[in-house]
Design a protein around this motif. Sequence first.
Motif, PDB file in Angstrom:
ATOM      1  N   ASN A 131      68.407  25.598  60.654  1.00  0.00           N
ATOM      2  CA  ASN A 131      67.766  25.151  61.897  1.00  0.00           C
ATOM      3  C   ASN A 131      66.255  25.337  61.846  1.00  0.00           C
ATOM      4  N   GLU A 132      65.816  26.463  61.278  1.00  0.00           N
ATOM      5  CA  GLU A 132      64.372  26.712  61.164  1.00  0.00           C
ATOM      6  C   GLU A 132      63.723  25.710  60.214  1.00  0.00           C
ATOM      7  N   LEU A 133      64.367  25.444  59.095  1.00  0.00           N
ATOM      8  CA  LEU A 133      63.820  24.493  58.127  1.00  0.00           C
ATOM      9  C   LEU A 133      63.728  23.089  58.728  1.00  0.00           C
ATOM     10  N   ALA A 134      64.740  22.720  59.499  1.00  0.00           N
ATOM     11  CA  ALA A 134      64.718  21.410  60.170  1.00  0.00           C
ATOM     12  C   ALA A 134      63.638  21.370  61.251  1.00  0.00           C
ATOM     13  N   ALA A 135      63.487  22.463  61.992  1.00  0.00           N
ATOM     14  CA  ALA A 135      62.486  22.523  63.071  1.00  0.00           C
ATOM     15  C   ALA A 135      61.073  22.410  62.528  1.00  0.00           C
ATOM     16  N   ALA A 136      60.845  22.881  61.318  1.00  0.00           N
ATOM     17  CA  ALA A 136      59.503  22.839  60.715  1.00  0.00           C
ATOM     18  C   ALA A 136      59.032  21.402  60.502  1.00  0.00           C
ATOM     19  N   LYS A 137      59.957  20.460  60.451  1.00  0.00           N
ATOM     20  CA  LYS A 137      59.602  19.034  60.284  1.00  0.00           C
ATOM     21  C   LYS A 137      58.901  18.489  61.537  1.00  0.00           C
ATOM     22  N   GLU A 138      59.058  19.174  62.669  1.00  0.00           N
ATOM     23  CA  GLU A 138      58.454  18.724  63.936  1.00  0.00           C
ATOM     24  C   GLU A 138      56.942  18.922  63.985  1.00  0.00           C
ATOM     25  N   PHE A 139      56.374  19.589  62.989  1.00  0.00           N
ATOM     26  CA  PHE A 139      54.950  19.936  63.035  1.00  0.00           C
ATOM     27  C   PHE A 139      54.052  18.927  62.332  1.00  0.00           C
ATOM     28  N   LYS A 140      54.615  17.791  61.925  1.00  0.00           N
ATOM     29  CA  LYS A 140      53.813  16.784  61.221  1.00  0.00           C
ATOM     30  C   LYS A 140      52.618  16.390  62.095  1.00  0.00           C
ATOM     31  N   GLY A 141      51.412  16.534  61.528  1.00  0.00           N
ATOM     32  CA  GLY A 141      50.190  16.158  62.234  1.00  0.00           C
ATOM     33  C   GLY A 141      49.717  17.168  63.275  1.00  0.00           C
ATOM     34  N   LYS A 142      50.377  18.308  63.355  1.00  0.00           N
ATOM     35  CA  LYS A 142      49.999  19.319  64.341  1.00  0.00           C
ATOM     36  C   LYS A 142      49.321  20.495  63.627  1.00  0.00           C
ATOM     37  N   SER A 143      48.734  21.385  64.423  1.00  0.00           N
ATOM     38  CA  SER A 143      48.057  22.565  63.886  1.00  0.00           C
ATOM     39  C   SER A 143      48.604  23.820  64.556  1.00  0.00           C
ATOM     40  N   ILE A 144      48.609  24.891  63.813  1.00  0.00           N
ATOM     41  CA  ILE A 144      49.021  26.182  64.369  1.00  0.00           C
ATOM     42  C   ILE A 144      47.911  27.188  64.079  1.00  0.00           C
ATOM     43  N   THR A 145      47.515  27.905  65.114  1.00  0.00           N
ATOM     44  CA  THR A 145      46.588  29.023  64.965  1.00  0.00           C
ATOM     45  C   THR A 145      47.362  30.287  65.290  1.00  0.00           C
ATOM     46  N   VAL A 146      47.300  31.239  64.380  1.00  0.00           N
ATOM     47  CA  VAL A 146      48.013  32.505  64.556  1.00  0.00           C
ATOM     48  C   VAL A 146      46.990  33.630  64.672  1.00  0.00           C
ATOM     49  N   LEU A 147      47.030  34.324  65.790  1.00  0.00           N
ATOM     50  CA  LEU A 147      46.205  35.521  65.978  1.00  0.00           C
ATOM     51  C   LEU A 147      47.140  36.715  65.818  1.00  0.00           C
ATOM     52  N   PHE A 148      46.823  37.571  64.866  1.00  0.00           N
ATOM     53  CA  PHE A 148      47.728  38.671  64.546  1.00  0.00           C
ATOM     54  C   PHE A 148      46.946  39.908  64.142  1.00  0.00           C
ATOM     55  N   GLY A 149      47.635  41.035  64.166  1.00  0.00           N
ATOM     56  CA  GLY A 149      47.049  42.280  63.684  1.00  0.00           C
ATOM     57  C   GLY A 149      47.801  42.741  62.453  1.00  0.00           C
ATOM     58  N   ALA A 150      47.091  43.023  61.384  1.00  0.00           N
ATOM     59  CA  ALA A 150      47.736  43.511  60.167  1.00  0.00           C
ATOM     60  C   ALA A 150      48.419  44.856  60.424  1.00  0.00           C
ATOM     61  N   TRP A 151      48.002  45.549  61.464  1.00  0.00           N
ATOM     62  CA  TRP A 151      48.516  46.865  61.849  1.00  0.00           C
ATOM     63  C   TRP A 151      49.716  46.755  62.792  1.00  0.00           C
ATOM     64  N   LEU A 162      49.232  19.849  59.850  1.00  0.00           N
ATOM     65  CA  LEU A 162      47.859  19.402  59.615  1.00  0.00           C
ATOM     66  C   LEU A 162      46.962  20.570  59.241  1.00  0.00           C
ATOM     67  N   ASP A 163      47.106  21.709  59.961  1.00  0.00           N
ATOM     68  CA  ASP A 163      46.246  22.861  59.713  1.00  0.00           C
ATOM     69  C   ASP A 163      46.958  24.139  60.156  1.00  0.00           C
ATOM     70  N   LEU A 164      46.763  25.185  59.373  1.00  0.00           N
ATOM     71  CA  LEU A 164      47.265  26.516  59.725  1.00  0.00           C
ATOM     72  C   LEU A 164      46.101  27.476  59.615  1.00  0.00           C
ATOM     73  N   LYS A 165      45.791  28.139  60.726  1.00  0.00           N
ATOM     74  CA  LYS A 165      44.736  29.157  60.727  1.00  0.00           C
ATOM     75  C   LYS A 165      45.367  30.508  61.006  1.00  0.00           C
ATOM     76  N   LEU A 166      45.113  31.445  60.113  1.00  0.00           N
ATOM     77  CA  LEU A 166      45.544  32.823  60.315  1.00  0.00           C
ATOM     78  C   LEU A 166      44.301  33.637  60.634  1.00  0.00           C
ATOM     79  N   ILE A 167      44.265  34.185  61.847  1.00  0.00           N
ATOM     80  CA  ILE A 167      43.120  34.964  62.302  1.00  0.00           C
ATOM     81  C   ILE A 167      43.572  36.404  62.528  1.00  0.00           C
ATOM     82  N   ALA A 168      43.115  37.296  61.666  1.00  0.00           N
ATOM     83  CA  ALA A 168      43.455  38.714  61.796  1.00  0.00           C
ATOM     84  C   ALA A 168      42.483  39.374  62.775  1.00  0.00           C
ATOM     85  N   VAL A 169      43.033  40.136  63.706  1.00  0.00           N
ATOM     86  CA  VAL A 169      42.212  40.847  64.693  1.00  0.00           C
ATOM     87  C   VAL A 169      42.307  42.354  64.436  1.00  0.00           C
TER      88      VAL A 169
END
Length: 170
Positions: free
Chosen positions: A69-89, A112-119
């Motif tokens: 289900n997760e692998l199939a759901a990942a197909k829905e992101f065509k042309g979209k972007s994800i920004t992830v704000l996370f803490g390594a801690w 389209l784009d994946l941004k990983l922003i560590a805070v």
Amino acid sequence: MEDKYITNKINKMRGILMIYFCFALFGCQATTTNNQLTEELVGLVSPQQLLQAKQKFADNYQAYQPSENELAAAKEFKGKSITVLFGAWCHDSQREVPRLLKVLDMAQSQLLDLKLIAVNRNKQEPSGLYRSLELRYTPTFVLFEGTTELGRVIETPTVSVIEDLAALTL
């Protein structure tokens, strides 16, 4: 007699100074080592940099087995972007960010784009993106189509990060 007394005092002082310098030297080395071990990851990072710099993320990436289900759901992101704000801690980040990365890799997502922003522990980072996205909890996954925010998954997903984000595209 007085010369012997002074010589003994000088030798004792040398010994005390040597001990002091040894403590100072070894204490500084220990401090440097501890700082290197706890150095924070902050700012924009690539998935490769994250997985190389933080063993817990790499271990969780390797161990995670996405569902069909997760692998199939990942197909829905065509042309979209994800920004992830996370803490390594942050334990939630250590769990959820590697899962997202693993699913995107295995599904060969057309993201389209994946941004990983560590805070840092104050939930801040140099670019100020945390402020414009009004970060409160980590991790926060923000889905965009162009410059329009479609929605977020904050901290703990309902089903999985991928499936919760895919539901925002419907």
